[in-house]
Scaffold this motif. Structure first.
Motif, PDB file in Angstrom:
ATOM      1  N   ASP A   1      22.640  31.930  10.074  1.00 45.18           N
ATOM      2  CA  ASP A   1      23.710  32.668   9.400  1.00 45.18           C
ATOM      3  C   ASP A   1      23.436  34.164   9.305  1.00 45.18           C
ATOM      4  O   ASP A   1      24.358  34.961   9.180  1.00 45.18           O
ATOM      5  CB  ASP A   1      23.955  32.109   7.994  1.00 45.18           C
ATOM      6  N   ASP A   2      22.155  34.563   9.354  1.00 41.09           N
ATOM      7  CA  ASP A   2      21.825  35.980   9.239  1.00 41.09           C
ATOM      8  C   ASP A   2      21.621  36.649  10.602  1.00 41.09           C
ATOM      9  O   ASP A   2      21.056  37.736  10.681  1.00 41.09           O
ATOM     10  CB  ASP A   2      20.583  36.175   8.365  1.00 41.09           C
ATOM     11  N   SER A   3      22.105  36.023  11.665  1.00 40.74           N
ATOM     12  CA  SER A   3      21.936  36.609  12.996  1.00 40.74           C
ATOM     13  C   SER A   3      22.750  37.893  13.126  1.00 40.74           C
ATOM     14  O   SER A   3      23.737  38.103  12.418  1.00 40.74           O
ATOM     15  CB  SER A   3      22.343  35.616  14.083  1.00 40.74           C
ATOM     16  N   THR A   4      22.310  38.730  14.025  1.00 42.19           N
ATOM     17  CA  THR A   4      23.046  39.944  14.368  1.00 42.19           C
ATOM     18  C   THR A   4      24.001  39.566  15.495  1.00 42.19           C
ATOM     19  O   THR A   4      23.572  39.075  16.538  1.00 42.19           O
ATOM     20  CB  THR A   4      22.073  41.052  14.824  1.00 42.19           C
ATOM     21  N   ILE A   5      25.289  39.792  15.254  1.00 42.92           N
ATOM     22  CA  ILE A   5      26.315  39.408  16.229  1.00 42.92           C
ATOM     23  C   ILE A   5      27.045  40.665  16.685  1.00 42.92           C
ATOM     24  O   ILE A   5      27.582  41.408  15.857  1.00 42.92           O
ATOM     25  CB  ILE A   5      27.310  38.401  15.623  1.00 42.92           C
ATOM     26  N   SER A   6      27.061  40.883  17.975  1.00 41.20           N
ATOM     27  CA  SER A   6      27.699  42.070  18.534  1.00 41.20           C
ATOM     28  C   SER A   6      28.804  41.672  19.500  1.00 41.20           C
ATOM     29  O   SER A   6      28.650  40.717  20.267  1.00 41.20           O
ATOM     30  CB  SER A   6      26.668  42.922  19.273  1.00 41.20           C
ATOM     31  N   VAL A   7      29.905  42.405  19.466  1.00 37.89           N
ATOM     32  CA  VAL A   7      31.008  42.197  20.398  1.00 37.89           C
ATOM     33  C   VAL A   7      30.695  43.001  21.656  1.00 37.89           C
ATOM     34  O   VAL A   7      30.443  44.205  21.579  1.00 37.89           O
ATOM     35  CB  VAL A   7      32.347  42.659  19.782  1.00 37.89           C
ATOM     36  N   TRP A   8      30.699  42.318  22.815  1.00 39.39           N
ATOM     37  CA  TRP A   8      30.383  43.004  24.067  1.00 39.39           C
ATOM     38  C   TRP A   8      31.605  43.247  24.931  1.00 39.39           C
ATOM     39  O   TRP A   8      31.730  44.283  25.542  1.00 39.39           O
ATOM     40  CB  TRP A   8      29.313  42.239  24.836  1.00 39.39           C
ATOM     41  N   THR A   9      32.521  42.281  25.028  1.00 42.78           N
ATOM     42  CA  THR A   9      33.748  42.498  25.809  1.00 42.78           C
ATOM     43  C   THR A   9      34.923  41.794  25.146  1.00 42.78           C
ATOM     44  O   THR A   9      34.756  40.839  24.387  1.00 42.78           O
ATOM     45  CB  THR A   9      33.648  41.967  27.266  1.00 42.78           C
TER      46      THR A   9
ATOM     47  N   HIS B   1      27.238  38.715  21.641  1.00 45.45           N
ATOM     48  CA  HIS B   1      25.796  38.539  21.756  1.00 45.45           C
ATOM     49  C   HIS B   1      25.296  38.255  20.351  1.00 45.45           C
ATOM     50  O   HIS B   1      25.635  38.969  19.402  1.00 45.45           O
ATOM     51  CB  HIS B   1      25.142  39.800  22.317  1.00 45.45           C
ATOM     52  N   SER B   2      24.500  37.205  20.206  1.00 43.36           N
ATOM     53  CA  SER B   2      24.001  36.791  18.896  1.00 43.36           C
ATOM     54  C   SER B   2      22.482  36.628  18.973  1.00 43.36           C
ATOM     55  O   SER B   2      21.963  36.061  19.937  1.00 43.36           O
ATOM     56  CB  SER B   2      24.658  35.462  18.510  1.00 43.36           C
TER      57      SER B   2
END
Length: 117
Positions: A100-108, A94-95
Motif C-alpha cells: 500500500d505504501d508503494s510509489t506509483i508513477s504514471v508513465w503513459t 510504474h509501481s
C-alpha cells in the motif's frame, strides 16, 4: 505465479480514469508520485485521451497486465481501455511494490488505434 494489481494500484488506475473523464488535468497530474519525465508530452497525451473516454461514456472494457522488472523487482502495469469504436487508450504505471505504501508513477496515457474492427 501470476501477479495481481494491488489495492493501491487499482485505486490509482480508477482515479486516473475518473480524472480523464472529468477532463481535469490538475487532478490527473496529482496522481503520479514521481514527476512526469516530460510534462508537456503527458499533458498532450491526457488532452488527446480524455475526450475519447468522455465520448465512450463508460462504455469500455479494461484489461491489465503486470510485468516485473528483473533488475529491481519493480512493477510495470499496463491497462488497456478498449473504448469503441476505433480507439483504445493505454495507461502505463510504474509501481515500486505491491504494498500500500508503494510509489506509483504514471508513465503513459496514450491512444492506440484499434485494428480489430
Amino acid at each position: 505465479m501470476s501477479e495481481t494489481i494491488s489495492q493501491a494500484e487499482s485505486a490509482r488506475i480508477e482515479s486516473a480514469i475518473r480524472a480523464a473523464v472529468s477532463g481535469s488535468w490538475e487532478e490527473f497530474a496529482k496522481l503520479t508520485d514521481e514527476p512526469f519525465p516530460n510534462d508537456a508530452s503527458m499533458r498532450e497525451q491526457f488532452e488527446d485521451s480524455s475526450p475519447r473516454l468522455q465520448q465512450a461514456g463508460g462504455n469500455w472494457e479494461m484489461t491489465s497486465g503486470i510485468g516485473i522488472v528483473p533488475d529491481d523487482g519493480t512493477r510495470m502495469i499496463t491497462v488497456m481501455i478498449k473504448a469503441p469504436p476505433a480507439v483504445d487508450i493505454v495507461l502505463t504505471l510504474h509501481s515500486t511494490s505491491d504494498r500500500d505504501d508503494s510509489t506509483i508513477s504514471v508513465w503513459t496515457f496514450l491512444q492506440q488505434l484499434n485494428w480489430d474492427d
